[in-house]
Design a protein around this motif. Structure first.
Motif, PDB file in Angstrom:
ATOM      1  N   ALA A  17      29.002 -51.429  28.233  1.00 20.37           N
ATOM      2  CA  ALA A  17      28.096 -51.796  27.139  1.00 20.37           C
ATOM      3  C   ALA A  17      27.715 -53.273  27.226  1.00 20.37           C
ATOM      4  O   ALA A  17      26.552 -53.635  27.004  1.00 20.37           O
ATOM      5  CB  ALA A  17      28.742 -51.485  25.790  1.00 20.37           C
ATOM      6  N   LYS A  18      28.674 -54.128  27.575  1.00 23.91           N
ATOM      7  CA  LYS A  18      28.370 -55.552  27.725  1.00 23.91           C
ATOM      8  C   LYS A  18      27.414 -55.788  28.886  1.00 23.91           C
ATOM      9  O   LYS A  18      26.493 -56.598  28.789  1.00 23.91           O
ATOM     10  CB  LYS A  18      29.653 -56.357  27.917  1.00 23.91           C
ATOM     11  N   VAL A  19      27.635 -55.093  29.982  1.00 23.55           N
ATOM     12  CA  VAL A  19      26.750 -55.228  31.141  1.00 23.55           C
ATOM     13  C   VAL A  19      25.334 -54.767  30.767  1.00 23.55           C
ATOM     14  O   VAL A  19      24.349 -55.427  31.095  1.00 23.55           O
ATOM     15  CB  VAL A  19      27.289 -54.439  32.353  1.00 23.55           C
ATOM     16  N   ALA A  20      25.244 -53.656  30.040  1.00 23.03           N
ATOM     17  CA  ALA A  20      23.927 -53.148  29.625  1.00 23.03           C
ATOM     18  C   ALA A  20      23.210 -54.149  28.734  1.00 23.03           C
ATOM     19  O   ALA A  20      21.980 -54.255  28.768  1.00 23.03           O
ATOM     20  CB  ALA A  20      24.086 -51.807  28.891  1.00 23.03           C
ATOM     21  N   GLY A  21      23.966 -54.907  27.954  1.00 27.85           N
ATOM     22  CA  GLY A  21      23.368 -55.872  27.041  1.00 27.85           C
ATOM     23  C   GLY A  21      22.814 -57.112  27.710  1.00 27.85           C
ATOM     24  O   GLY A  21      22.034 -57.848  27.101  1.00 27.85           O
ATOM     25  N   CYS A  22      23.192 -57.353  28.964  1.00 29.44           N
ATOM     26  CA  CYS A  22      22.709 -58.568  29.627  1.00 29.44           C
ATOM     27  C   CYS A  22      22.096 -58.314  31.005  1.00 29.44           C
ATOM     28  O   CYS A  22      21.695 -59.254  31.680  1.00 29.44           O
ATOM     29  CB  CYS A  22      23.840 -59.587  29.730  1.00 29.44           C
ATOM     30  N   ALA A  23      22.005 -57.074  31.421  1.00 30.04           N
ATOM     31  CA  ALA A  23      21.454 -56.760  32.748  1.00 30.04           C
ATOM     32  C   ALA A  23      19.952 -56.988  32.774  1.00 30.04           C
ATOM     33  O   ALA A  23      19.246 -56.573  31.854  1.00 30.04           O
ATOM     34  CB  ALA A  23      21.759 -55.314  33.113  1.00 30.04           C
ATOM     35  N   PRO A  24      19.446 -57.639  33.812  1.00 30.67           N
ATOM     36  CA  PRO A  24      17.996 -57.823  33.919  1.00 30.67           C
ATOM     37  C   PRO A  24      17.307 -56.490  34.202  1.00 30.67           C
ATOM     38  O   PRO A  24      17.840 -55.643  34.929  1.00 30.67           O
ATOM     39  CB  PRO A  24      17.842 -58.789  35.083  1.00 30.67           C
ATOM     40  N   LEU A  25      16.141 -56.308  33.614  1.00 31.03           N
ATOM     41  CA  LEU A  25      15.368 -55.088  33.828  1.00 31.03           C
ATOM     42  C   LEU A  25      15.125 -54.889  35.315  1.00 31.03           C
ATOM     43  O   LEU A  25      14.807 -55.829  36.038  1.00 31.03           O
ATOM     44  CB  LEU A  25      14.040 -55.166  33.080  1.00 31.03           C
ATOM     45  N   GLY A  26      15.306 -53.674  35.775  1.00 30.86           N
ATOM     46  CA  GLY A  26      15.119 -53.354  37.182  1.00 30.86           C
ATOM     47  C   GLY A  26      16.377 -53.501  38.017  1.00 30.86           C
ATOM     48  O   GLY A  26      16.356 -53.257  39.223  1.00 30.86           O
ATOM     49  N   ALA A  27      17.487 -53.880  37.385  1.00 29.51           N
ATOM     50  CA  ALA A  27      18.738 -54.072  38.128  1.00 29.51           C
ATOM     51  C   ALA A  27      19.248 -52.753  38.695  1.00 29.51           C
ATOM     52  O   ALA A  27      19.102 -51.698  38.086  1.00 29.51           O
ATOM     53  CB  ALA A  27      19.804 -54.692  37.228  1.00 29.51           C
ATOM     54  N   THR A  28      19.841 -52.844  39.869  1.00 29.04           N
ATOM     55  CA  THR A  28      20.483 -51.700  40.512  1.00 29.04           C
ATOM     56  C   THR A  28      21.957 -52.014  40.664  1.00 29.04           C
ATOM     57  O   THR A  28      22.322 -53.095  41.115  1.00 29.04           O
ATOM     58  CB  THR A  28      19.856 -51.425  41.892  1.00 29.04           C
ATOM     59  N   THR A  71      16.261 -43.371  28.091  1.00 24.89           N
ATOM     60  CA  THR A  71      16.640 -44.464  27.216  1.00 24.89           C
ATOM     61  C   THR A  71      15.541 -45.519  27.294  1.00 24.89           C
ATOM     62  O   THR A  71      14.576 -45.376  28.039  1.00 24.89           O
ATOM     63  CB  THR A  71      17.979 -45.065  27.684  1.00 24.89           C
ATOM     64  N   THR A  72      15.701 -46.592  26.557  1.00 20.75           N
ATOM     65  CA  THR A  72      14.767 -47.702  26.642  1.00 20.75           C
ATOM     66  C   THR A  72      15.555 -48.931  27.067  1.00 20.75           C
ATOM     67  O   THR A  72      16.346 -49.441  26.280  1.00 20.75           O
ATOM     68  CB  THR A  72      14.082 -47.950  25.287  1.00 20.75           C
ATOM     69  N   PRO A  73      15.354 -49.357  28.318  1.00 20.54           N
ATOM     70  CA  PRO A  73      14.597 -48.750  29.399  1.00 20.54           C
ATOM     71  C   PRO A  73      15.342 -47.550  30.002  1.00 20.54           C
ATOM     72  O   PRO A  73      16.529 -47.380  29.747  1.00 20.54           O
ATOM     73  CB  PRO A  73      14.455 -49.880  30.425  1.00 20.54           C
ATOM     74  N   PRO A  74      14.635 -46.754  30.810  1.00 18.61           N
ATOM     75  CA  PRO A  74      15.266 -45.577  31.420  1.00 18.61           C
ATOM     76  C   PRO A  74      16.382 -45.962  32.405  1.00 18.61           C
ATOM     77  O   PRO A  74      16.412 -47.082  32.919  1.00 18.61           O
ATOM     78  CB  PRO A  74      14.121 -44.901  32.188  1.00 18.61           C
ATOM     79  N   ALA A 103      13.206 -49.822  35.086  1.00 19.27           N
ATOM     80  CA  ALA A 103      14.380 -48.986  34.781  1.00 19.27           C
ATOM     81  C   ALA A 103      15.611 -49.608  35.429  1.00 19.27           C
ATOM     82  O   ALA A 103      15.515 -50.546  36.219  1.00 19.27           O
ATOM     83  CB  ALA A 103      14.169 -47.572  35.302  1.00 19.27           C
ATOM     84  N   TYR A 104      16.760 -49.055  35.100  1.00 20.73           N
ATOM     85  CA  TYR A 104      18.013 -49.416  35.747  1.00 20.73           C
ATOM     86  C   TYR A 104      18.413 -48.288  36.687  1.00 20.73           C
ATOM     87  O   TYR A 104      18.146 -47.124  36.413  1.00 20.73           O
ATOM     88  CB  TYR A 104      19.139 -49.588  34.722  1.00 20.73           C
ATOM     89  N   CYS A 105      19.067 -48.638  37.780  1.00 20.96           N
ATOM     90  CA  CYS A 105      19.629 -47.642  38.701  1.00 20.96           C
ATOM     91  C   CYS A 105      21.102 -47.893  38.824  1.00 20.96           C
ATOM     92  O   CYS A 105      21.532 -49.010  38.950  1.00 20.96           O
ATOM     93  CB  CYS A 105      18.997 -47.740  40.082  1.00 20.96           C
TER      94      CYS A 105
END
Length: 105
Positions: A17-28, A71-74, A103-105
């Motif tokens: 959850a913490k990673v999701a809160g700060c991950a840049p859009l498009g991160a893999t 999700t937003t983003p997917p 999106a995230y991968c």
């Protein structure tokens, strides 16, 4: 690169959850580990932390190879250990998912 250790399922979900809160859009993200190591649990925590993800059932895409969560983003969730050749990425459309900057991968 920072190493973070989890000692429980709750830790793994909280870290995700913490990673999701700060991950840049498009991160893999590449999650590596043995069967039962918590890769899908981490993915579940990540998906649930995003808008629209709280009620989604996140499970391993082992046989489907990939699932996309609305999700937003997917989130494109892939399990690629069964691929024998990198050419299968293109054949299955997985390259497009990996290159999806929205999106995230």
């Amino acid at each position: 690169m920072q190493e973070i250790w989890s000692r429980s399922e709750e830790d793994t979900l909280a870290i995700a959850a913490k990673v999701a809160g700060c991950a840049p859009l498009g991160a893999t993200f590449s999650l590596c580990g043995e069967l039962g190591a918590g890769k899908t649990l981490f993915s579940r925590g990540f998906v649930h932390a995003l808008a629209g993800g709280a009620g989604l059932r996140v499970k391993s895409p082992t046989f489907a190879l990939a699932r996309t969560y609305a999700t937003t983003p997917p989130v494109h969730h892939m399990d690629l250990y069964r691929l024998e050749h990198l050419s299968a990425l293109d054949e299955l459309g997985l390259s497009e998912m990996l290159c999806d900057d929205e999106a995230y991968c």
